[in-house]
Design a protein around this motif. Structure first.
Motif, PDB file in Angstrom:
ATOM      1  N   LEU A 183       0.829  -1.210   0.000  1.00 57.00           N
ATOM      2  CA  LEU A 183       0.000   0.000   0.000  1.00 57.00           C
ATOM      3  C   LEU A 183       0.859   1.254   0.000  1.00 57.00           C
ATOM      4  O   LEU A 183       0.572   2.219  -0.691  1.00 57.00           O
ATOM      5  CB  LEU A 183      -0.909   0.026   1.231  1.00 57.00           C
ATOM      6  N   ARG A 184       1.934   1.217   0.790  1.00 60.70           N
ATOM      7  CA  ARG A 184       2.795   2.401   0.849  1.00 60.70           C
ATOM      8  C   ARG A 184       3.410   2.681  -0.521  1.00 60.70           C
ATOM      9  O   ARG A 184       3.476   3.818  -0.968  1.00 60.70           O
ATOM     10  CB  ARG A 184       3.891   2.212   1.904  1.00 60.70           C
ATOM     11  N   THR A 185       3.849   1.609  -1.187  1.00 59.36           N
ATOM     12  CA  THR A 185       4.452   1.774  -2.511  1.00 59.36           C
ATOM     13  C   THR A 185       3.422   2.304  -3.508  1.00 59.36           C
ATOM     14  O   THR A 185       3.712   3.203  -4.292  1.00 59.36           O
ATOM     15  CB  THR A 185       5.026   0.431  -3.006  1.00 59.36           C
ATOM     16  N   ILE A 186       2.213   1.759  -3.436  1.00 59.83           N
ATOM     17  CA  ILE A 186       1.155   2.225  -4.335  1.00 59.83           C
ATOM     18  C   ILE A 186       0.847   3.697  -4.065  1.00 59.83           C
ATOM     19  O   ILE A 186       0.680   4.494  -4.977  1.00 59.83           O
ATOM     20  CB  ILE A 186      -0.127   1.378  -4.168  1.00 59.83           C
ATOM     21  N   TYR A 187       0.838   4.061  -2.785  1.00 58.94           N
ATOM     22  CA  TYR A 187       0.514   5.447  -2.438  1.00 58.94           C
ATOM     23  C   TYR A 187       1.634   6.405  -2.875  1.00 58.94           C
ATOM     24  O   TYR A 187       1.371   7.528  -3.305  1.00 58.94           O
ATOM     25  CB  TYR A 187       0.230   5.566  -0.932  1.00 58.94           C
ATOM     26  N   LEU A 188       2.873   5.931  -2.808  1.00 63.77           N
ATOM     27  CA  LEU A 188       3.984   6.741  -3.320  1.00 63.77           C
ATOM     28  C   LEU A 188       3.815   6.980  -4.817  1.00 63.77           C
ATOM     29  O   LEU A 188       4.039   8.084  -5.315  1.00 63.77           O
ATOM     30  CB  LEU A 188       5.320   6.022  -3.091  1.00 63.77           C
ATOM     31  N   LEU A 189       3.426   5.929  -5.496  1.00 63.39           N
ATOM     32  CA  LEU A 189       3.195   6.012  -6.941  1.00 63.39           C
ATOM     33  C   LEU A 189       2.082   7.017  -7.223  1.00 63.39           C
ATOM     34  O   LEU A 189       2.196   7.858  -8.114  1.00 63.39           O
ATOM     35  CB  LEU A 189       2.801   4.616  -7.441  1.00 63.39           C
ATOM     36  N   PHE A 190       1.041   6.936  -6.417  1.00 64.07           N
ATOM     37  CA  PHE A 190      -0.083   7.864  -6.554  1.00 64.07           C
ATOM     38  C   PHE A 190       0.389   9.301  -6.354  1.00 64.07           C
ATOM     39  O   PHE A 190       0.066  10.189  -7.134  1.00 64.07           O
ATOM     40  CB  PHE A 190      -1.165   7.512  -5.524  1.00 64.07           C
ATOM     41  N   ASN A 191       1.184   9.501  -5.308  1.00 64.91           N
ATOM     42  CA  ASN A 191       1.665  10.852  -5.012  1.00 64.91           C
ATOM     43  C   ASN A 191       2.561  11.396  -6.113  1.00 64.91           C
ATOM     44  O   ASN A 191       2.580  12.584  -6.372  1.00 64.91           O
ATOM     45  CB  ASN A 191       2.425  10.870  -3.685  1.00 64.91           C
ATOM     46  N   GLU A 192       3.292  10.488  -6.748  1.00 60.09           N
ATOM     47  CA  GLU A 192       4.133  10.891  -7.876  1.00 60.09           C
ATOM     48  C   GLU A 192       3.245  11.495  -8.966  1.00 60.09           C
ATOM     49  O   GLU A 192       3.617  12.458  -9.621  1.00 60.09           O
ATOM     50  CB  GLU A 192       4.886   9.656  -8.395  1.00 60.09           C
ATOM     51  N   GLY A 193       2.063  10.916  -9.138  1.00 63.87           N
ATOM     52  CA  GLY A 193       1.130  11.444 -10.129  1.00 63.87           C
ATOM     53  C   GLY A 193       0.401  12.678  -9.623  1.00 63.87           C
ATOM     54  O   GLY A 193       0.074  13.571 -10.384  1.00 63.87           O
ATOM     55  N   TYR A 194       0.164  12.728  -8.328  1.00 66.38           N
ATOM     56  CA  TYR A 194      -0.641  13.810  -7.751  1.00 66.38           C
ATOM     57  C   TYR A 194       0.189  15.069  -7.532  1.00 66.38           C
ATOM     58  O   TYR A 194      -0.301  16.169  -7.663  1.00 66.38           O
ATOM     59  CB  TYR A 194      -1.227  13.329  -6.437  1.00 66.38           C
ATOM     60  N   SER A 195       1.453  14.866  -7.211  1.00 70.40           N
ATOM     61  CA  SER A 195       2.315  16.018  -6.919  1.00 70.40           C
ATOM     62  C   SER A 195       2.482  16.850  -8.178  1.00 70.40           C
ATOM     63  O   SER A 195       2.256  16.386  -9.278  1.00 70.40           O
ATOM     64  CB  SER A 195       3.671  15.549  -6.430  1.00 70.40           C
ATOM     65  N   LEU A 234      -0.418   7.810 -13.967  1.00 73.71           N
ATOM     66  CA  LEU A 234       0.086   7.313 -12.678  1.00 73.71           C
ATOM     67  C   LEU A 234      -1.058   7.163 -11.676  1.00 73.71           C
ATOM     68  O   LEU A 234      -1.102   6.199 -10.916  1.00 73.71           O
ATOM     69  CB  LEU A 234       1.166   8.241 -12.128  1.00 73.71           C
ATOM     70  N   LEU A 235      -1.981   8.119 -11.695  1.00 71.58           N
ATOM     71  CA  LEU A 235      -3.134   8.015 -10.794  1.00 71.58           C
ATOM     72  C   LEU A 235      -3.957   6.785 -11.149  1.00 71.58           C
ATOM     73  O   LEU A 235      -4.324   5.993 -10.278  1.00 71.58           O
ATOM     74  CB  LEU A 235      -4.024   9.258 -10.889  1.00 71.58           C
ATOM     75  N   ASP A 236      -4.221   6.622 -12.450  1.00 74.06           N
ATOM     76  CA  ASP A 236      -5.015   5.463 -12.895  1.00 74.06           C
ATOM     77  C   ASP A 236      -4.349   4.151 -12.493  1.00 74.06           C
ATOM     78  O   ASP A 236      -5.006   3.240 -11.998  1.00 74.06           O
ATOM     79  CB  ASP A 236      -5.184   5.470 -14.426  1.00 74.06           C
ATOM     80  N   GLN A 237      -3.042   4.079 -12.733  1.00 73.77           N
ATOM     81  CA  GLN A 237      -2.331   2.835 -12.449  1.00 73.77           C
ATOM     82  C   GLN A 237      -2.330   2.514 -10.958  1.00 73.77           C
ATOM     83  O   GLN A 237      -2.542   1.380 -10.563  1.00 73.77           O
ATOM     84  CB  GLN A 237      -0.878   2.898 -12.957  1.00 73.77           C
ATOM     85  N   SER A 238      -2.084   3.536 -10.127  1.00 76.64           N
ATOM     86  CA  SER A 238      -2.018   3.246  -8.698  1.00 76.64           C
ATOM     87  C   SER A 238      -3.401   2.842  -8.177  1.00 76.64           C
ATOM     88  O   SER A 238      -3.515   1.973  -7.319  1.00 76.64           O
ATOM     89  CB  SER A 238      -1.435   4.415  -7.901  1.00 76.64           C
TER      90      SER A 238
END
Lengths: 116, 426
Positions: free
Chosen positions: B198-210, B222-226
């Protein structure tokens, strides 16, 4: 543990009239038998053989179409297994799905160690 | 011409999704030590599909076509390499791949698409192995499960393809030498390991969100994938933990607002200026459903609280009507379980909203993580806001420090705008 060669002759595989479903079911039995051997660490190389072939004979190396023996007795495949004794190898052979057919034959041979 | 166009349009998305499924199955067949081999099979399958489809048209079920083609390629490869050492046939199940008696049946069994979610999750656990660095974990997930090319990963992380290749090489070496097996962790470790994923997925999400990416498409991707990956955890009975649903809820609430967050010039739009009409209501509702599902068990996780904060923003009709007191309460809870400098800094921002500048400065004086805050541009940006109505020069100095610290162009633009607004006030 010694190695034994199992030679398969006859059986349903020789029957060209098998339906696709029968063939599937038959193969599933082979998978179960071999998976069981594999799980016990007793499975070696195993392959089915096509019915056609050539025979090369003698010093003249005469090539003929073969094997000439009757279809049912032709070797249709082989499997190498590991077993502690001849008896155990025979027990393994008895589980072979080819024996679900009256024409099925398994020849069990012990692999000989060549002493130099 | 138009057929070719259709193919390209179709294949982009389709290939990406199918590549993840194919990898999960192929790696199971070939072993994690053969990641490259599975990539080659996938690549060849896609190239072949493009060729055949442009001649014969798109098949009725493109994804079934692809899966079948990849399966046949896998069978061909094993036939040709049954005596090679590249595949470890000593595994009892793989041993059956060496015999024609059992090869296709065994592949059929391994290639069971009903178990694809299991395979994908096993692969996710392998990608998030604790001995891999977080950036390698994310890189592997994007490559293996999301079908990203090296170039796309490089673009997503604003780094060079070379760097990504090196990361992938190291990760592959790790898999190869350690012979990592993709599998579900034992029940006793399931919670821990799911937490790591989950942490890794959330990091991935943040990469897209930031806001560090100018490229809108990559961000959306990135948002879609996470969210796709997190959803896999949500649908599988063994990973349906409260934190899984809470993380999914949090991502829904954030993703719902993404379209109103950046304007056409790649500038950040502050929460108070966002057009709330652009927020994706259906995604907010979806997030709310997940948040409800997350409410079981007797443990509150930081995802729960962060989701609650995000939800509070989502349901407020306007910035002015935001229930800051509620939000502050959530931050107090968050600070109690995770007193990180970032959480405390966010809490400080809310204190400024609720109690104003004086109280904020008092809190800063008493804070224990001043040193960490000094290293974060957000702190300087906040202090700029705190001083904006008190001391123009101090505010300007804080904003300037912040500008010097952030790499994001969007953030820089925003801070410069704040400085120019200061000038207007005086």
């Amino acid at each position: 543990m010694a190695e034994y060669l199992l030679l398969f002759r006859g059986g349903k595989g020789m029957d060209r009239d098998q339906s696709a479903q029968e063939y599937q079911e038959d193969m599933q039995k082979w998978v179960q038998w071999m998976a069981n051997l594999s799980a016990q660490g007793k499975l070696g190389p195993a392959q089915p053989l096509k019915p056609e072939g050539k025979v090369v004979k003698g010093t003249s190396k005469l090539v003929t179409d073969g094997p000439f023996i009757e279809g049912k007795e032709m070797v249709g495949g082989y499997l190498v297994c590991k077993a502690d004794s001849y008896d155990e190898a025979v027990e393994i052979a008895k589980q072979c799905p080819i024996l679900e057919s009256e024409s099925g034959i398994v020849e069990v041979r012990s692999i000989m160690e060549m002493k130099m | 011409m138009s057929e070719q166009f259709n193919i390209n349009k179709l294949t982009d998305h389709l290939f990406r999704r199918e590549a993840g499924k194919m990898s999960a199955i192929l790696i199971k067949i070939f072993g994690t030590e053969n990641l490259q081999l599975s990539e080659d099979v996938i690549q060849e399958t896609f190239i072949n599909a493009m060729r055949v489809w442009s001649l014969n048209g798109i098949p009725d079920s493109p994804s079934a076509w692809l899966m079948r083609a990849a399966k046949n390629k896998a069978i061909d490869f094993i036939r040709k390499n049954k005596f090679s050492r590249s595949i470890d046939f000593s595994d009892p199940e793989r041993m059956l791949l060496q015999s024609e008696y059992t090869l296709t049946s065994t592949i059929d069994k391994l290639w069971n698409e009903d178990e694809i979610t299991d395979d994908l999750l096993r692969m996710m656990f392998a990608c998030c192995h604790e001995e891999l660095s977080e950036e390698n974990q994310i890189t592997l997930m994007l490559k293996i499960l999301c079908g990203f090319s090296t170039a796309e990963i490089a673009k997503a992380f604003v780094t060079s393809e070379d760097t990504v290749s090196k990361r992938l090489y190291r990760a592959k070496e790790f898999f190869r030498t350690k012979k990592i097996k993709p599998e579900f962790p034992p029940a006793s470790h399931l919670k821990d390991k799911t937490g790591t994923v989950l942490r890794t997925i959330y990091l991935l999400f943040n990469e897209g969100y930031s806001s560090t990416h100018a490229d809108k498409l990559i961000r959306k991707d990135l948002l879609d994938q996470s969210m796709y990956l997190c959803n896999l955890l949500c649908v599988h009975s063994s990973t349906q933990l409260p934190e899984t649903f809470a993380a999914m809820a949090l991502m829904c609430f954030h993703a719902a607002r993404i379209n109103s967050r950046i304007d056409e010039h790649h500038e950040i739009i502050l929460l108070q200026n966002q057009d709330r009409g652009k927020w994706d209501r259906s995604l907010i509702d979806k997030g709310y459903d997940y948040l409800n599902k997350a409410a079981f068990g007797n443990e509150i996780n930081s995802y729960h609280i962060e989701a609650a904060i995000a939800y509070e923003h989502c349901i407020s009709p306007s910035f002015e009507q935001t229930n800051w007191k509620n939000i502050l309460r959530y931050y107090d809870m968050l600070a109690a379980i995770n007193p990180s400098s970032i959480v405390l800094l966010n809490r400080l921002t809310v204190i400024f909203k609720v109690y104003g500048a004086e109280q904020t400065l008092k809190e800063v004086e008493q804070a224990l993580c001043n040193k960490e805050w000094q290293k974060n541009y957000l702190y300087h940006s906040l202090m700029g806001d705190v001083y904006a109505c008190k001391d123009f020069n101090k505010a300007k100095a804080f904003y300037e420090t912040a500008i010097g610290m952030t790499k994001s162009d969007a953030e820089k633009k925003l801070l410069n705008k704040k400085i120019s607004q200061l000038a207007l006030k005086t």
